[in-house]
Scaffold this active site. Sequence first.
Site, mmCIF file in Angstrom:
data_model
loop_
_atom_site.group_PDB
_atom_site.id
_atom_site.type_symbol
_atom_site.label_atom_id
_atom_site.label_comp_id
_atom_site.label_asym_id
_atom_site.label_seq_id
_atom_site.Cartn_x
_atom_site.Cartn_y
_atom_site.Cartn_z
ATOM 1 N N GLY A 73 0.819 -1.203 0.000
ATOM 2 C CA GLY A 73 0.000 0.000 0.000
ATOM 3 C C GLY A 73 0.856 1.257 0.000
ATOM 4 O O GLY A 73 2.081 1.196 -0.048
ATOM 5 N N GLN A 76 2.989 6.528 2.936
ATOM 6 C CA GLN A 76 2.974 7.941 3.329
ATOM 7 C C GLN A 76 1.887 8.668 2.548
ATOM 8 O O GLN A 76 1.868 8.634 1.316
ATOM 9 C CB GLN A 76 4.336 8.588 3.055
ATOM 10 C CG GLN A 76 4.391 10.045 3.499
ATOM 11 C CD GLN A 76 5.752 10.672 3.214
ATOM 12 O OE1 GLN A 76 6.659 10.005 2.756
ATOM 13 N NE2 GLN A 76 5.879 11.954 3.480
ATOM 14 N N GLY A 92 3.731 14.402 -3.459
ATOM 15 C CA GLY A 92 3.402 12.988 -3.592
ATOM 16 C C GLY A 92 2.947 12.566 -4.977
ATOM 17 O O GLY A 92 2.320 11.514 -5.131
ATOM 18 N N GLU A 93 3.274 13.359 -6.001
ATOM 19 C CA GLU A 93 2.820 13.004 -7.358
ATOM 20 C C GLU A 93 3.391 11.660 -7.809
ATOM 21 O O GLU A 93 2.729 10.878 -8.490
ATOM 22 C CB GLU A 93 3.213 14.088 -8.361
ATOM 23 C CG GLU A 93 2.711 13.778 -9.770
ATOM 24 C CD GLU A 93 2.996 14.885 -10.773
ATOM 25 O OE1 GLU A 93 2.942 14.593 -11.991
ATOM 26 O OE2 GLU A 93 3.279 16.021 -10.370
ATOM 27 N N ARG A 94 4.634 11.364 -7.407
ATOM 28 C CA ARG A 94 5.254 10.099 -7.801
ATOM 29 C C ARG A 94 4.461 8.925 -7.222
ATOM 30 O O ARG A 94 4.205 7.928 -7.906
ATOM 31 C CB ARG A 94 6.705 10.074 -7.309
ATOM 32 C CG ARG A 94 7.482 8.837 -7.726
ATOM 33 C CD ARG A 94 8.974 9.019 -7.426
ATOM 34 N NE ARG A 94 9.692 7.780 -7.623
ATOM 35 C CZ ARG A 94 9.880 6.860 -6.693
ATOM 36 N NH1 ARG A 94 9.391 7.044 -5.478
ATOM 37 N NH2 ARG A 94 10.553 5.760 -6.957
ATOM 38 N N GLU A 126 10.263 18.691 -1.104
ATOM 39 C CA GLU A 126 10.039 17.242 -1.166
ATOM 40 C C GLU A 126 10.939 16.598 -2.210
ATOM 41 O O GLU A 126 11.570 15.573 -1.964
ATOM 42 C CB GLU A 126 8.574 16.937 -1.505
ATOM 43 C CG GLU A 126 8.315 15.433 -1.496
ATOM 44 C CD GLU A 126 7.060 15.028 -2.267
ATOM 45 O OE1 GLU A 126 6.429 14.062 -1.848
ATOM 46 O OE2 GLU A 126 6.756 15.669 -3.284
ATOM 47 N N ASN A 127 11.010 17.218 -3.370
ATOM 48 C CA ASN A 127 11.812 16.643 -4.450
ATOM 49 C C ASN A 127 13.309 16.729 -4.168
ATOM 50 O O ASN A 127 14.063 15.801 -4.485
ATOM 51 C CB ASN A 127 11.485 17.340 -5.772
ATOM 52 C CG ASN A 127 10.154 16.891 -6.339
ATOM 53 O OD1 ASN A 127 9.960 15.718 -6.615
ATOM 54 N ND2 ASN A 127 9.228 17.801 -6.494
ATOM 55 N N ARG A 130 14.336 14.075 -1.637
ATOM 56 C CA ARG A 130 14.373 12.734 -2.219
ATOM 57 C C ARG A 130 15.294 12.668 -3.441
ATOM 58 O O ARG A 130 15.375 11.643 -4.098
ATOM 59 C CB ARG A 130 12.959 12.297 -2.628
ATOM 60 C CG ARG A 130 12.062 12.034 -1.425
ATOM 61 C CD ARG A 130 10.620 11.819 -1.861
ATOM 62 N NE ARG A 130 9.787 11.386 -0.755
ATOM 63 C CZ ARG A 130 9.331 12.182 0.192
ATOM 64 N NH1 ARG A 130 9.651 13.464 0.179
ATOM 65 N NH2 ARG A 130 8.582 11.716 1.175
#
Length: 301
Positions: A73, A76, A92-94, A126-127, A130
Amino acid sequence: MATKKSGLGKGLDSLITDKVGKNTTVKEKTEEKEATDGVMLNINKVEPNRDQPRRNFDEDALLELAESIKQFGILQPLLVQKKDDYYQIVAGERRWRAAKMAGIKEVPVIIKQLSDQEIMEISLIENIQRENLNPIEEALAYKRLLNEFNLKQDEVAERVSKSRTAVTNSMRLLKLNEKVQQMVIDEMLTTGHARALLGIDDQEKQFLVAQKIFDEKLSVRDTEKLVKKLQKEKKENKDTADLKDEKLEAIYRDLEEQIKQIFGTKVYIKQKNAKEGKVEIEYYSQDELDRIVDMFRTIHR
């Protein structure tokens, strides 16, 4: 105008854990808890933010994430905000793309109402955290924060937990030839190669050298040496050209003086290029003009 600092540089956790005040109503507490803890939304009601800094997504990495999501699932929640009839992804688009690949019908989300600047900053952070942005996307995101929200470079650096020098060096990449920038995006060149190429002012030459780097698999150190060599050659060529110009200037001044002695008035030689130019002879009365014309007639005879 820069908005009040909001701790964005500390990471995403500090953005999505607002505290409920003592005077908050039961309903507000419930809504706040729901927004903080996360709710499930139909994946078709969630859409990406078209202005987010990231443009490229690794298909193989998305497939791997999709397989993980099928098994475990989405661990996050996505950070979203309510729009007219859908929810826009802030972070969270990825995960959203991978969830679609995995055939997931609902996704966990945290709903927030944010300003355009906060959305931009969160997406960028965020990007960066990561390491999902390529160097050009990152530089463009910094540029947007500077231009659209009137932030200074040190303010941008603080928000993304980077040094001011790192932000400055990142944005310098945007001075490269667009074709060279694309080579960086396509991972044909590293940021080290790209920074070295900034030493070449001529945009087309930049691209030609970039192709040479890729074709010959030059290291960053080799590239730096090549650029220094080209800079040295450029300086030597300029010095030679300047010296040549100085010599020509001296020759023309001497010729001007010789012609002045012949006509008895001021004479100027003006050069257009290496082969062309014009000679100007001054006169200060009609009689002087007639005298100069008579001299030409005498020479012609």
